[in-house]
Design an enzyme around this catalytic site. Structure first.
Site, mmCIF file in Angstrom:
data_model
loop_
_atom_site.group_PDB
_atom_site.id
_atom_site.type_symbol
_atom_site.label_atom_id
_atom_site.label_comp_id
_atom_site.label_asym_id
_atom_site.label_seq_id
_atom_site.Cartn_x
_atom_site.Cartn_y
_atom_site.Cartn_z
ATOM 1 N N LYS A 156 32.545 44.219 22.867
ATOM 2 C CA LYS A 156 31.241 43.694 23.233
ATOM 3 C C LYS A 156 30.900 44.218 24.624
ATOM 4 O O LYS A 156 31.462 43.795 25.628
ATOM 5 C CB LYS A 156 31.210 42.165 23.240
ATOM 6 C CG LYS A 156 29.780 41.670 23.173
ATOM 7 C CD LYS A 156 29.501 40.448 23.990
ATOM 8 C CE LYS A 156 29.543 40.612 25.461
ATOM 9 N NZ LYS A 156 28.486 41.446 26.052
ATOM 10 N N SER A 207 32.866 39.559 36.058
ATOM 11 C CA SER A 207 32.804 38.733 37.261
ATOM 12 C C SER A 207 33.806 37.568 37.174
ATOM 13 O O SER A 207 34.255 37.187 36.087
ATOM 14 C CB SER A 207 31.386 38.203 37.441
ATOM 15 O OG SER A 207 31.025 37.434 36.321
ATOM 16 N N VAL A 210 32.797 34.183 35.013
ATOM 17 C CA VAL A 210 32.827 34.385 33.554
ATOM 18 C C VAL A 210 34.272 34.618 33.106
ATOM 19 O O VAL A 210 34.729 34.059 32.101
ATOM 20 C CB VAL A 210 31.927 35.579 33.142
ATOM 21 C CG1 VAL A 210 32.051 35.836 31.653
ATOM 22 C CG2 VAL A 210 30.466 35.310 33.512
ATOM 23 N N GLY A 211 35.005 35.411 33.866
ATOM 24 C CA GLY A 211 36.385 35.724 33.495
ATOM 25 C C GLY A 211 37.256 34.487 33.415
ATOM 26 O O GLY A 211 38.070 34.329 32.504
ATOM 27 N N GLU A 228 40.332 41.164 34.348
ATOM 28 C CA GLU A 228 40.223 41.859 35.638
ATOM 29 C C GLU A 228 38.866 41.508 36.222
ATOM 30 O O GLU A 228 37.832 41.733 35.583
ATOM 31 C CB GLU A 228 40.381 43.373 35.464
ATOM 32 C CG GLU A 228 41.813 43.804 35.158
ATOM 33 C CD GLU A 228 42.827 43.347 36.195
ATOM 34 O OE1 GLU A 228 42.459 43.157 37.365
ATOM 35 O OE2 GLU A 228 43.994 43.128 35.821
ATOM 36 N N CYS A 262 34.387 47.458 41.277
ATOM 37 C CA CYS A 262 35.206 46.309 41.641
ATOM 38 C C CYS A 262 36.092 46.642 42.830
ATOM 39 O O CYS A 262 36.540 45.752 43.542
ATOM 40 C CB CYS A 262 36.042 45.865 40.451
ATOM 41 S SG CYS A 262 37.045 47.185 39.775
ATOM 42 N N GLU A 352 31.903 38.377 46.616
ATOM 43 C CA GLU A 352 31.539 39.727 46.172
ATOM 44 C C GLU A 352 30.029 39.772 45.910
ATOM 45 O O GLU A 352 29.512 38.967 45.135
ATOM 46 C CB GLU A 352 32.291 40.058 44.876
ATOM 47 C CG GLU A 352 32.013 41.452 44.372
ATOM 48 C CD GLU A 352 32.449 41.641 42.914
ATOM 49 O OE1 GLU A 352 32.072 40.816 42.065
ATOM 50 O OE2 GLU A 352 33.168 42.613 42.649
HETATM 51 P P1 NAD Z 1 29.705 39.754 33.986
HETATM 52 O O1 NAD Z 1 30.829 38.820 34.235
HETATM 53 O O2 NAD Z 1 28.322 39.257 34.176
HETATM 54 O O3 NAD Z 1 29.768 40.272 32.467
HETATM 55 C C1 NAD Z 1 30.942 40.877 31.950
HETATM 56 C C2 NAD Z 1 30.913 40.770 30.432
HETATM 57 O O4 NAD Z 1 31.072 39.401 30.055
HETATM 58 C C3 NAD Z 1 29.603 41.229 29.800
HETATM 59 O O5 NAD Z 1 29.883 41.936 28.631
HETATM 60 C C4 NAD Z 1 28.902 39.914 29.517
HETATM 61 O O6 NAD Z 1 27.922 40.013 28.505
HETATM 62 C C5 NAD Z 1 30.080 39.066 29.093
HETATM 63 N N1 NAD Z 1 29.861 37.611 29.144
HETATM 64 C C6 NAD Z 1 28.954 36.914 29.846
HETATM 65 N N2 NAD Z 1 29.111 35.592 29.638
HETATM 66 C C7 NAD Z 1 30.149 35.439 28.774
HETATM 67 C C8 NAD Z 1 30.810 34.331 28.199
HETATM 68 N N3 NAD Z 1 30.424 33.084 28.439
HETATM 69 N N4 NAD Z 1 31.856 34.544 27.364
HETATM 70 C C9 NAD Z 1 32.288 35.811 27.108
HETATM 71 N N5 NAD Z 1 31.696 36.913 27.640
HETATM 72 C C10 NAD Z 1 30.643 36.737 28.479
HETATM 73 O O7 NAD Z 1 29.986 41.070 34.874
HETATM 74 P P2 NAD Z 1 29.064 42.365 35.021
HETATM 75 O O8 NAD Z 1 27.872 42.019 35.863
HETATM 76 O O9 NAD Z 1 28.853 43.018 33.711
HETATM 77 O O10 NAD Z 1 30.034 43.342 35.863
HETATM 78 C C11 NAD Z 1 30.193 43.263 37.248
HETATM 79 C C12 NAD Z 1 31.444 42.498 37.609
HETATM 80 O O11 NAD Z 1 32.568 43.093 36.978
HETATM 81 C C13 NAD Z 1 31.758 42.506 39.090
HETATM 82 O O12 NAD Z 1 32.179 41.228 39.479
HETATM 83 C C14 NAD Z 1 32.907 43.499 39.207
HETATM 84 O O13 NAD Z 1 33.749 43.321 40.313
HETATM 85 C C15 NAD Z 1 33.618 43.247 37.921
HETATM 86 N N6 NAD Z 1 34.463 44.387 37.564
HETATM 87 C C16 NAD Z 1 35.812 44.243 37.661
HETATM 88 C C17 NAD Z 1 36.639 45.323 37.368
HETATM 89 C C18 NAD Z 1 38.135 45.193 37.470
HETATM 90 O O14 NAD Z 1 38.832 45.951 36.806
HETATM 91 N N7 NAD Z 1 38.647 44.264 38.275
HETATM 92 C C19 NAD Z 1 36.082 46.542 36.958
HETATM 93 C C20 NAD Z 1 34.693 46.645 36.872
HETATM 94 C C21 NAD Z 1 33.890 45.561 37.168
#
Ligand code: NAD
Length: 457
Positions: A156, A207, A210-211, A228, A262, A352
């Protein structure tokens, strides 16, 4: 509901619009993947290796087209987009060798005849949830190891990167993979939550908030999960560093892809007399970071969040050393920005913001710099800049970060090594390298006694 993504450099350009499939469609995709998984595993190491290699070929054969799509959909500067495509092909090629790796070991019994075997087996269907900022590389570094060891995957993608994910699925199909071994289900939170609820193993990147919810939900179901998350990454600069080189590396990590990595640097910590020369060199380097380096941020909300945070820091007493404005032009741009004097508890120093904005701190000595660097739960990547390898390696031992980069930008990842953060920046097994193969398998122990009389019990 419709999922849309727009070109961050030209918001009038609609890149894709697709109907949101809904939770039921996710459950159906997982069921189809479960049906395909046993055949994929039974096809054997050779077939899986060839298939993954063909995906690498397909990515390479469409490299320029893919790079252009990455530029258009998520606003990545072209050179970085090309780099991501090349890395994506390399990831598939690297994991194309993995099916041949040993999947277990033979051990001696504690006493008596027999054989003890360990063997790692796939979980079944891997549910992969990805962010938008590496729209090809992150889905690939999750899917390739999962598939190499015999899982089927349902991906997804983030809504902002829908077109890239759908194109990747087309290229995977072009590589001749059996149906339903690699499926892409576009969507948002509803589809993500449904995937966490249905998959046999979950890998999330995104983020922190959400994680954490994803980890809770998967743990509640008892399925393995890795996450991550975001980083609040520091760059430590010692007085004996090559200041011009350090400033160049740090500017690349602050402004590269508009800070939307990230591992981007958002806190610069200058030790002792490094402060003045570093401040001046960094301002110069950030002012030279043009569109080929920085580019737009992903959407208007991201731009407004960044400028709001800068304004609020200034109202709290901070000084803008460079940047801080929104250029007058179409697209969601924010100037590369450096601030000094940001109060320690201000959100800009604690959270962040995912943009080309960094705060500069002064530390009296290395000890104080390490305390400052470690003062965050979001400990993903830290860079250390020093002319002394001894000093840098000693500092590395005392830093909490999962990734420590010496005389290099904090951003930058080697796909064949384990990748992940420390403390709150990461949950579960590392991604990439051998660590990913461990995550997507579960071990079992097989005891074999000789058959027949005298075999023992
Ligand atoms: P996000 O958390 O908004 O979304 C990430 C994913 O989660 C998307 O596919 C989103 O649709 C999905 N999502 C949203 N709500 C959900 C839920 N309730 N249940 C399951 N899935 C859900 O993050 P983003 O804006 O897409 O990406 C940016 C973030 O990602 C930043 O915080 C960045 O630091 C982080 N990031 C981390 C790494 C790493 O490896 N540590 C790498 C790249 C990006």
């Amino acid at each position: 509901m419709t999922i849309t993504s727009y070109n961050p450099a030209d918001p009038a350009d609609l890149v894709v619009a697709v109907e949101e499939p809904g939770a039921e469609a996710v459950r159906a995709a997982v069921a189809r993947a479960r049906g395909a998984q046993a055949g994929w595993l039974a096809a054997g190491a050779g077939a899986r290796s060839v298939a993954l290699g063909r995906i690498a070929d397909a990515v390479e054969a469409h490299a320029e087209e893919l790079a252009a799509l990455v530029v258009r959909e998520v606003g990545k500067p072209l050179a970085e987009a090309r780099g991501e495509v090349a890395r994506t092909a390399a990831i598939w090629r690297y994991y194309a060798q993995a099916p041949y790796a040993p999947s277990g070991a033979v051990h001696e019994t504690a006493g008596g005849p027999g054989l003890l075997l360990t063997r790692r087996r796939p979980h079944g269907v891997a549910g992969l949830i990805a962010p938008w900022n590496f729209p090809l590389a992150i889905p690939s570094w999750k899917a390739a190891p999962a598939m190499a060891v015999g899982n089927a995957v349902v991906l997804k993608p983030a809504p902002e990167a829908t077109a890239c994910a759908l194109r990747l699925a087309e290229l995977v199909a072009l590589a001749g993979l059996p149906q339903d071994v690699f499926a892409v289900l576009p969507g948002g939170a509803e589809e993500g939550a449904a995937l966490v609820d249905a998959a046999d193993v979950v890998s999330f990147t995104g983020s922190t908030g959400v994680g954490r919810a994803v980890v809770r939900a998967a743990t509640e179901r008892g399925v393995p999960v890795q996450a991550e998350l975001g980083g609040l990454n520091a760059a430590l600069v010692l007085p004996d560093a090559d200041i011009a080189q350090a400033a160049g590396h740090i500017a690349a990590a602050v402004a590269g892809y508009a800070g939307q990595k990230c591992t981007a640097t958002s806190r610069v910590i200058a030790v002792g007399e490094a402060y003045g020369p570093l401040r001046d060199a960094l301002v110069k380097a950030l002012e030279a970071a043009d569109d080929a380096v920085c580019g737009p941020v992903v959407n208007a909300a991201a731009r407004d969040r960044l400028t709001g945070a800068v304004d609020s820091a200034v109202a709290a007493g901070a000084t803008v050393l460079t940047g801080g404005r929104v250029p007058e032009r179409p697209g969601w741009y924010v100037e590369p920005t450096l601030l000094a004097g940001v109060p320690a508890e201000h959100p800009l120093a604690r959270e962040e913001f995912f943009g080309p904005v960094a705060v500069l701190h002064a530390a009296a000595d290395l000890d104080a710099a390490i305390v400052l660097a470690n003062d965050t739960p979001h400990s993903l990547a830290t860079s250390v800049h020093s002319g002394s390898l001894d000093v840098a390696l000693a500092a590395a031992d005392r830093l909490d970060a999962g990734m420590i980069r010496i005389n290099a930008p904090s951003s930058g990842v080697d796909f064949h090594l384990p990748f992940g953060g420390a403390k709150g920046a990461s949950h579960g097994e590392r991604e990439q390298g051998q660590a990913a193969l461990d995550f997507y398998t579960v071990g079992r122990t097989i005891s074999v006694l000789p058959a027949g009389p005298g075999g023992g019990a």
